[in-house]
Design an enzyme around this catalytic site. Sequence first.
Site, PDB file in Angstrom:
ATOM      1  N   GLU A   1     -13.750 -45.590 -21.441  1.00  0.00           N
ATOM      2  CA  GLU A   1     -12.390 -45.284 -21.919  1.00  0.00           C
ATOM      3  C   GLU A   1     -11.618 -44.428 -20.928  1.00  0.00           C
ATOM      4  O   GLU A   1     -10.420 -44.640 -20.713  1.00  0.00           O
ATOM      5  CB  GLU A   1     -12.436 -44.593 -23.285  1.00  0.00           C
ATOM      6  CG  GLU A   1     -12.788 -45.515 -24.447  1.00  0.00           C
ATOM      7  CD  GLU A   1     -14.262 -45.872 -24.509  1.00  0.00           C
ATOM      8  OE1 GLU A   1     -15.062 -45.259 -23.769  1.00  0.00           O
ATOM      9  OE2 GLU A   1     -14.617 -46.766 -25.301  1.00  0.00           O
TER      10      GLU A   1
ATOM     11  N   HIS B   1     -14.494 -43.161 -36.839  1.00  0.00           N
ATOM     12  CA  HIS B   1     -13.738 -44.410 -36.696  1.00  0.00           C
ATOM     13  C   HIS B   1     -12.546 -44.488 -37.647  1.00  0.00           C
ATOM     14  O   HIS B   1     -12.060 -45.570 -37.936  1.00  0.00           O
ATOM     15  CB  HIS B   1     -14.633 -45.629 -36.964  1.00  0.00           C
ATOM     16  CG  HIS B   1     -15.645 -45.907 -35.902  1.00  0.00           C
ATOM     17  ND1 HIS B   1     -16.742 -45.121 -35.690  1.00  0.00           N
ATOM     18  CD2 HIS B   1     -15.713 -46.896 -34.979  1.00  0.00           C
ATOM     19  CE1 HIS B   1     -17.459 -45.628 -34.691  1.00  0.00           C
ATOM     20  NE2 HIS B   1     -16.856 -46.692 -34.237  1.00  0.00           N
TER      21      HIS B   1
END
Lengths: 323, 332
Positions: free
Chosen positions: B60, B129
């Site tokens: 990322e 999440h």
Amino acid sequence: MNHEFACQALRHMVRIRLFEERTLEVLMQGKLASTMCHVSIGQEAVAAGVCMAMQPNDYITSTHRGHGHLIARGGDLGRMMAELMGKATGYCKGRGGSMHITDVALGHLGANGIVGGHIGIAVGAALWSKLSGNQAVTVCMFGDGAVTEGVFHEALNMAAVYQLPAVFVCENNQYAMSLPWTKATPPVSFKTRADAYATPGVDVDGQDPLAVYCAAAQAIAHARAGGGPTLIGAHTYRFLGHSRGDPSAYRDPEEERQWRARDPIALFKARALDEGWLTPDDMQTIEAEAQRSLDEAVRFAEESPAAPDEVAFEDVYFPTAHS
Amino acid sequence: MTMMMFRDALRQALREEMQRDPRVFLLGEDIGRYGGAYAVTKGLLEEFGPQRVIDTPMSEGTIVGAAVGAAMTGGRPVAEIMYVDFLAYAMDQLVNQAAKIHYMFGGQIHVPIVVRTQQGTGRGAGAQHSQSLEAWFVHIPGLKVVAPATPEDAKGLLKSAIRDGNPVVFLEHKGLYAIKGEVPDHEYLIPIGRARVARPGSDITLISYSRTMYLALEAADALAQSGIQAEVIDLRTLKPLDMETIIASVKHTRRAVVIHEASLTAGLGAEIASRLSEALFGRLAAPVRRVAALDIPLPANSHLEKLIVPDTARIVRAAQETLGYTVKETTA
Ligand SMILES: Cc1ncc(C[n+]2csc(CCOP(=O)(O)OP(=O)(O)O)c2C)c(N)n1
């Protein structure tokens, strides 16, 4: 090795050395606008060798110890000094200082205050070269401290898997602030580290501009030909403290002495004389010229107006017409 | 107008901008073959090829870093980060690099990147999440932050974000991808920085964005049954905030509730409440209320998750309390 090359290598190294010595002087006089300033005295051969191997359209990303990279890339000493002094004529309008000094027109994508923060940016510049076919190679300079940051691995991995035109140059000056390289990471060469990404790696003497140049030139040619990235470890030494006020108490004086005996400028001058690349006259001319450029740069910076207050408020956003 | 799903509207925006500008390309995890974890980029690899739709390794930090570097050298990258939670890995690239480069380098260069990501609850996806992290980005000068609620806005705002010269964090909500709405057939842009009155009303202003905007609309319906006309503002852009639209509404209604799915403390609601009290202190009939997630991580359990985040009943209650508020003198 020709005369022209030797002149250039010496010129770059001397200009870097003098620039940083003058920087320390004006720092002591309280004339710098920021307290952040790191000099690379002792490491000049790396910047000189790497930048001499680059083409004008190539990119370079730089570090908090980055004066040398910009100078060897052709940066204007006056605008650099002005930036350090917080003047309106500085490269970043006087708001970037030493640690963010940049001349984008020279393909210089910025000195960076986050150790390792620019390595991903270098991958992006190289990615865009691959996508757009602009033929540029991106050279990413970083210190040994960045090798232990996670982004180093991500970047090497991505550049290798996409075969990007990038060259990663670790200026291993043996210390990340106080932490010696030997205590930061297991004893693994840069060649071996590169092997892990199935890409070329090489370890060179960072006190020798010719050795650095040869490694960089080969890596850049390889990258431009589509062969992917190379990892270069240029082994060098930071002669002074990490920054002002660091007496390097964590270093062994004997170690310092040994490295100082390998001053890249003194070594190169001796060799150039020996090999007949340069005469004492050539050297004197180069040094006098550099001295003059520095005098002029300091004068330019001192006579330049301070960054006006408005500069603090500008350029937070790039103006965009639609929104 | 064509009825379409939120994710299809986003894909149209990407396709149109990629057709319009050859510098636009996509990079991210599983966006090619797989079509994106939430199927936004489905088909784009086949349409534009692997040079424009790049499946990246799981990195990322370097996905965003590479976007920054490509943008600095001429590209117009749109990075996808699968979950906003994973942007934690890329915060240096976003906060210290993308947001600062234009300023730090004296305006010599700018960073036109879009970081699309997805956030929010609704799937019992758990503590790592399901977060809503817009306040992290809103806090950073140099970033723009967008959080559309409708397919029409999603498309128009994404096109604007891609054309913007600055780093834009584009926040999608995982619970909205399948909702349907009318999308104009002609080419259009929705400007960044402009809120929208989603429902006019005169008694109280409900301010929200993204998925909770729909809860605000439901609350407004419920309030209407007892004769209360709530105005609902859909912020659409979270940075820069369209205070003009907010203040114009609250000046009139004199009461406001801010609703978001992000946790309460130092959230956007705090910022809006503060700005409203600065602008309208004497005019407000009641303190500005916040309806937000509790300051608790999100459980991986769809039932328990609902106990943490705002629901319509909580919004209605907050609105009623705001409407019934009377100033009590406090004596020391
Ligand atoms: C991410 C990050 N961590 C820590 C620092 C503080 N810091 C600045 S320079 C430095 C040492 C860096 O060492 P190295 O990369 O070897 O470069 P050198 O200073 O030796 O040139 C540290 C710890 C920083 N700027 N960024």
